[in-house]
Motif scaffolding. Sequence first.
Motif, PDB file in Angstrom:
ATOM      1  N   ARG A 125       0.834  -1.470   0.209  1.00  0.00           N
ATOM      2  CA  ARG A 125      -0.137   0.117  -0.104  1.00  0.00           C
ATOM      3  C   ARG A 125       0.854   1.184  -0.430  1.00  0.00           C
ATOM      4  O   ARG A 125       0.557   2.318  -0.487  1.00  0.00           O
ATOM      5  N   ALA A 204      -9.938   0.489   1.070  1.00  0.00           N
ATOM      6  CA  ALA A 204      -9.154   1.635   0.944  1.00  0.00           C
ATOM      7  C   ALA A 204     -10.271   2.418  -0.095  1.00  0.00           C
ATOM      8  O   ALA A 204     -10.449   3.591  -0.121  1.00  0.00           O
ATOM      9  N   VAL A 209     -13.285   6.663   3.731  1.00  0.00           N
ATOM     10  CA  VAL A 209     -11.347   6.765   4.198  1.00  0.00           C
ATOM     11  C   VAL A 209     -11.284   8.006   3.386  1.00  0.00           C
ATOM     12  O   VAL A 209     -10.225   9.087   3.250  1.00  0.00           O
ATOM     13  N   LEU A 223      -3.946   4.033   6.631  1.00  0.00           N
ATOM     14  CA  LEU A 223      -3.950   2.723   6.541  1.00  0.00           C
ATOM     15  C   LEU A 223      -3.518   2.424   7.897  1.00  0.00           C
ATOM     16  O   LEU A 223      -4.977   1.524   7.710  1.00  0.00           O
ATOM     17  N   ILE A 227      -8.122   2.144   7.559  1.00  0.00           N
ATOM     18  CA  ILE A 227      -8.515   0.733   6.484  1.00  0.00           C
ATOM     19  C   ILE A 227      -8.201  -0.358   7.514  1.00  0.00           C
ATOM     20  O   ILE A 227      -9.092  -1.434   7.029  1.00  0.00           O
TER      21      ILE A 227
END
Length: 315
Positions: A125, A204, A209, A223, A227
């Motif tokens: 990511r 995501a 988000v 993140l 997420i």
Amino acid sequence: MMRHALLHRAGQSLLVLWAAFTLAFLLLQVLPGDAVLIKFQNPDLGLSPQQIAEMRQAYGADSPFWQQYLHTLLAMLRGDFGYSVQAGVPVSDLLRSNLPATLQLALAGFAVACVVAFALAALARLPALRLLRTLLQSLPALFISLPTFWLGIALIQLFSFQLRWIPVINPSPLQGLILPVLTVAVPISAPLAQILLRSIDQVATQPFVAVARAKGASAPHVLWRHIMRNALLPVLNVAGLLLGELIAGALITETVFGLSGIGQLTQQAVNNQDVAVLQAVVMISALAFVLINLLVDLLMPLFDPRLQTVAGGNS
């Protein structure tokens, strides 16, 4: 209410344990021969046919099928796993001496697998590693395709014989655990990483988000705070199922590395048709599955409060 849901789940768990016991008992009974004949029908022992028959009667091998079933079931409900014909000691003693080593290997392997899976997902990511994303996402498929016995031998060849980092003869307790843990962890990390990567990609794209990013939150913050937490639910579901992979991997791994544990005990029991030991191993495995999945059911509402509402509404 949550209590009713837990009681329902506990009832299902008991049904699963009973089904596992019954299926294992039926399959073990159809094996040709038995452990009593394998051990005592040895010419070196000099036992007469009458003495062998008395030994079979003493171990209950000549009892009717239904009597053996009820006797074994009631004994296990009391925590009595019977006696090992080959070892001549209670099965509980064998489990007490071999189970800790297997639990240590399995738990350490699962912890390392989680670290590897989360590392792969996090690296995939990062914006700076977008060019490596395809490669990182393909690694889990490579990990899961590696045979456990081949991986163990390859690790020994690399780290012990080529690099000479880990001695083969008389390693320390920590050194002796490193390669077996890696052998168990690598295949287990594959499905964890695959599911986590897929779940992260799905989360995501969610609106919350985008809102977090619009507020100026950094990429690492988005993140890990937004997420990753929401992506853990599918991982928790599959984590309970991976216990079977850990047990199977531990059996092969203990054989490759010569470790004493449930894997070695199971192998010896299969070779000698020691039914009591095999029945106990099956029940411990089934109990582990049930407890892990029950723990997952308890943890999931902590990550997704909506599940608490669903459970309360259903009850």
